[in-house]
Motif scaffolding. Sequence first.
Motif, mmCIF file in Angstrom:
data_model
loop_
_atom_site.group_PDB
_atom_site.id
_atom_site.type_symbol
_atom_site.label_atom_id
_atom_site.label_comp_id
_atom_site.label_asym_id
_atom_site.label_seq_id
_atom_site.Cartn_x
_atom_site.Cartn_y
_atom_site.Cartn_z
ATOM 1 N N ALA A 174 0.806 -1.221 0.000
ATOM 2 C CA ALA A 174 0.000 0.000 0.000
ATOM 3 C C ALA A 174 0.838 1.268 0.000
ATOM 4 N N LEU A 175 1.933 1.273 0.750
ATOM 5 C CA LEU A 175 2.758 2.476 0.881
ATOM 6 C C LEU A 175 4.056 2.367 0.077
ATOM 7 N N GLU A 176 4.082 1.417 -0.855
ATOM 8 C CA GLU A 176 5.225 1.217 -1.754
ATOM 9 C C GLU A 176 6.536 1.062 -0.983
ATOM 10 N N PRO A 177 6.614 0.044 -0.117
ATOM 11 C CA PRO A 177 7.850 -0.176 0.657
ATOM 12 C C PRO A 177 8.989 -0.655 -0.234
ATOM 13 N N LYS A 178 10.188 -0.490 0.264
ATOM 14 C CA LYS A 178 11.363 -0.958 -0.475
ATOM 15 C C LYS A 178 11.637 -2.441 -0.225
ATOM 16 N N VAL A 179 11.183 -2.941 0.927
ATOM 17 C CA VAL A 179 11.427 -4.334 1.302
ATOM 18 C C VAL A 179 10.113 -4.962 1.767
ATOM 19 N N VAL A 180 9.825 -6.166 1.254
ATOM 20 C CA VAL A 180 8.664 -6.934 1.699
ATOM 21 C C VAL A 180 9.169 -8.275 2.224
ATOM 22 N N VAL A 181 8.870 -8.553 3.494
ATOM 23 C CA VAL A 181 9.236 -9.827 4.110
ATOM 24 C C VAL A 181 8.013 -10.727 4.066
ATOM 25 N N MET A 182 8.158 -11.894 3.448
ATOM 26 C CA MET A 182 7.033 -12.816 3.297
ATOM 27 C C MET A 182 7.360 -14.108 4.035
ATOM 28 N N LEU A 189 -2.369 -23.159 0.963
ATOM 29 C CA LEU A 189 -2.952 -22.984 -0.365
ATOM 30 C C LEU A 189 -2.527 -24.152 -1.250
ATOM 31 N N ASP A 190 -3.400 -24.527 -2.197
ATOM 32 C CA ASP A 190 -3.041 -25.615 -3.096
ATOM 33 C C ASP A 190 -1.945 -25.154 -4.057
ATOM 34 N N VAL A 191 -1.279 -26.110 -4.695
ATOM 35 C CA VAL A 191 -0.093 -25.797 -5.483
ATOM 36 C C VAL A 191 -0.402 -24.893 -6.677
ATOM 37 N N VAL A 192 -1.607 -25.009 -7.244
ATOM 38 C CA VAL A 192 -1.967 -24.165 -8.391
ATOM 39 C C VAL A 192 -2.058 -22.708 -7.957
ATOM 40 N N VAL A 193 -2.751 -22.454 -6.840
ATOM 41 C CA VAL A 193 -2.882 -21.089 -6.336
ATOM 42 C C VAL A 193 -1.533 -20.563 -5.859
ATOM 43 N N GLN A 194 -0.715 -21.432 -5.262
ATOM 44 C CA GLN A 194 0.633 -21.020 -4.860
ATOM 45 C C GLN A 194 1.397 -20.434 -6.032
ATOM 46 N N ARG A 195 1.419 -21.176 -7.141
ATOM 47 C CA ARG A 195 2.162 -20.724 -8.311
ATOM 48 C C ARG A 195 1.581 -19.432 -8.876
ATOM 49 N N GLN A 196 0.257 -19.298 -8.885
ATOM 50 C CA GLN A 196 -0.369 -18.069 -9.386
ATOM 51 C C GLN A 196 0.065 -16.864 -8.563
ATOM 52 N N ILE A 197 0.022 -17.002 -7.238
ATOM 53 C CA ILE A 197 0.375 -15.887 -6.361
ATOM 54 C C ILE A 197 1.857 -15.544 -6.490
ATOM 55 N N LEU A 198 2.707 -16.555 -6.567
ATOM 56 C CA LEU A 198 4.139 -16.289 -6.649
ATOM 57 C C LEU A 198 4.520 -15.669 -7.990
ATOM 58 N N ARG A 199 3.891 -16.119 -9.071
ATOM 59 C CA ARG A 199 4.162 -15.489 -10.370
ATOM 60 C C ARG A 199 3.725 -14.031 -10.356
ATOM 61 N N GLN A 200 2.587 -13.777 -9.721
ATOM 62 C CA GLN A 200 2.111 -12.406 -9.630
ATOM 63 C C GLN A 200 3.048 -11.560 -8.776
ATOM 64 N N LEU A 201 3.578 -12.159 -7.716
ATOM 65 C CA LEU A 201 4.525 -11.452 -6.865
ATOM 66 C C LEU A 201 5.779 -11.070 -7.641
ATOM 67 N N VAL A 202 6.285 -11.994 -8.450
ATOM 68 C CA VAL A 202 7.479 -11.709 -9.251
ATOM 69 C C VAL A 202 7.193 -10.600 -10.264
ATOM 70 N N GLU A 203 6.014 -10.623 -10.877
ATOM 71 C CA GLU A 203 5.642 -9.569 -11.827
ATOM 72 C C GLU A 203 5.568 -8.213 -11.130
ATOM 73 N N ARG A 205 7.158 -7.356 -8.397
ATOM 74 C CA ARG A 205 8.529 -6.980 -8.055
ATOM 75 C C ARG A 205 9.225 -6.328 -9.241
ATOM 76 N N GLU A 206 9.048 -6.907 -10.426
ATOM 77 C CA GLU A 206 9.686 -6.361 -11.629
ATOM 78 C C GLU A 206 9.102 -5.000 -11.993
ATOM 79 N N ARG A 207 7.801 -4.828 -11.739
ATOM 80 C CA ARG A 207 7.143 -3.572 -12.098
ATOM 81 C C ARG A 207 7.433 -2.463 -11.088
ATOM 82 N N LEU A 208 7.432 -2.793 -9.795
ATOM 83 C CA LEU A 208 7.543 -1.772 -8.753
ATOM 84 C C LEU A 208 8.950 -1.641 -8.177
ATOM 85 N N GLY A 209 9.787 -2.670 -8.352
ATOM 86 C CA GLY A 209 11.187 -2.561 -7.952
ATOM 87 C C GLY A 209 11.488 -2.805 -6.486
#
Length: 334
Positions: A174-182, A189-203, A205-209
């Motif tokens: 929300a506040l555009e932090p520099k570091v996110v600890v997960m 979560l099932d493996v399909v949803v896991q992969r969806q969320i992690l791919r979205q997280l990587v995207e 990260r690439e977009r917001l830095g």
Amino acid sequence: MTDAVLEIRGLDVDYGLGDDAVHAIRDVNLTLHRGEVLGLAGESGSGKSTLAYGLTRLLPPPGVVRGGEVLFHTDDGPVDVLRMTEAELRRFRWAETAIVFQGAMNSLNPVQRVSTQLTDVIRAHDPRSTGASRLARARELLSLVGIAADRLDSYPHQLSGGMRQRVMIGMALALEPKVVVMDEPTTALDVVVQRQILRQLVELRERLGFSVVFITHDLSLLVEFSDRIAIMYGGRIVEEASSAQLYREPKHPYSHGLLNSFPALRGPKRELTGIPGSPPDLRAMPSGCSFHPRCPHAMERCGVEVPVLGVPHDHVGPGRTVACWLHPVHDDGF
């Protein structure tokens, strides 16, 4: 990914005080670079979550940081998080560093709408913001994590587990932090949803830095989504390398055991070996290398001396360390 955004130096964390204290984290050194995903892996009880709560000063009693530094690099220079005042720490959290807790999909307030919980974070750090601007930002956050804006009026129980997890990730951003600890963000979560969320997280990260410290016991996830991986055992870092290096050539026997504990998706079938025995009791740690009672390559020296974490002789260049007597390291450690 060359500039350091977060440096952990000699961090020690105990539970309890005096002679009865349990040493949960011992002399941990880690560096997180800008835009990097740093994975932290190990069995339950290895100290991963304690490290996350220690570096963010969220340790519940009787946890206490006994020593070390957590340097957060700002435009004005490094700041030690462990020496911040309460007011400074309140401004630092969410704005500079956010955390997605273990079991995050159950962390939402069950009696508050999603919109209220998202806008509360913004209002707490920017009291001059208007209701309309906060609501617009909440819509933007949901869109960012792939949820329709009409879900703002939903209660948590009206969302699926994957959607609640995405809301928590959106709240962390929300506040555009520099570091996110997960901390185990895809648990339950099932493996399909896991992969969806992690791919979205990587995207994202690439977009917001922003940079990510990703904590999990599932090394297969880290190999796929992390840039670098640090392996923890008994409260210490025992190996650190790029994800590709660790996958292709693990040096520490514990890392090798973790990698052989899950099946490969491609290539010939192989027998899963796992790791015999159980993680050490932190109240009565073995002498020497804490892994030696379970190690198939243990030598007499392993039961007497604690190996130093350093760059192995057979590795050229920085970025790889190991703490194992099978791999002699340079005399200067790092």
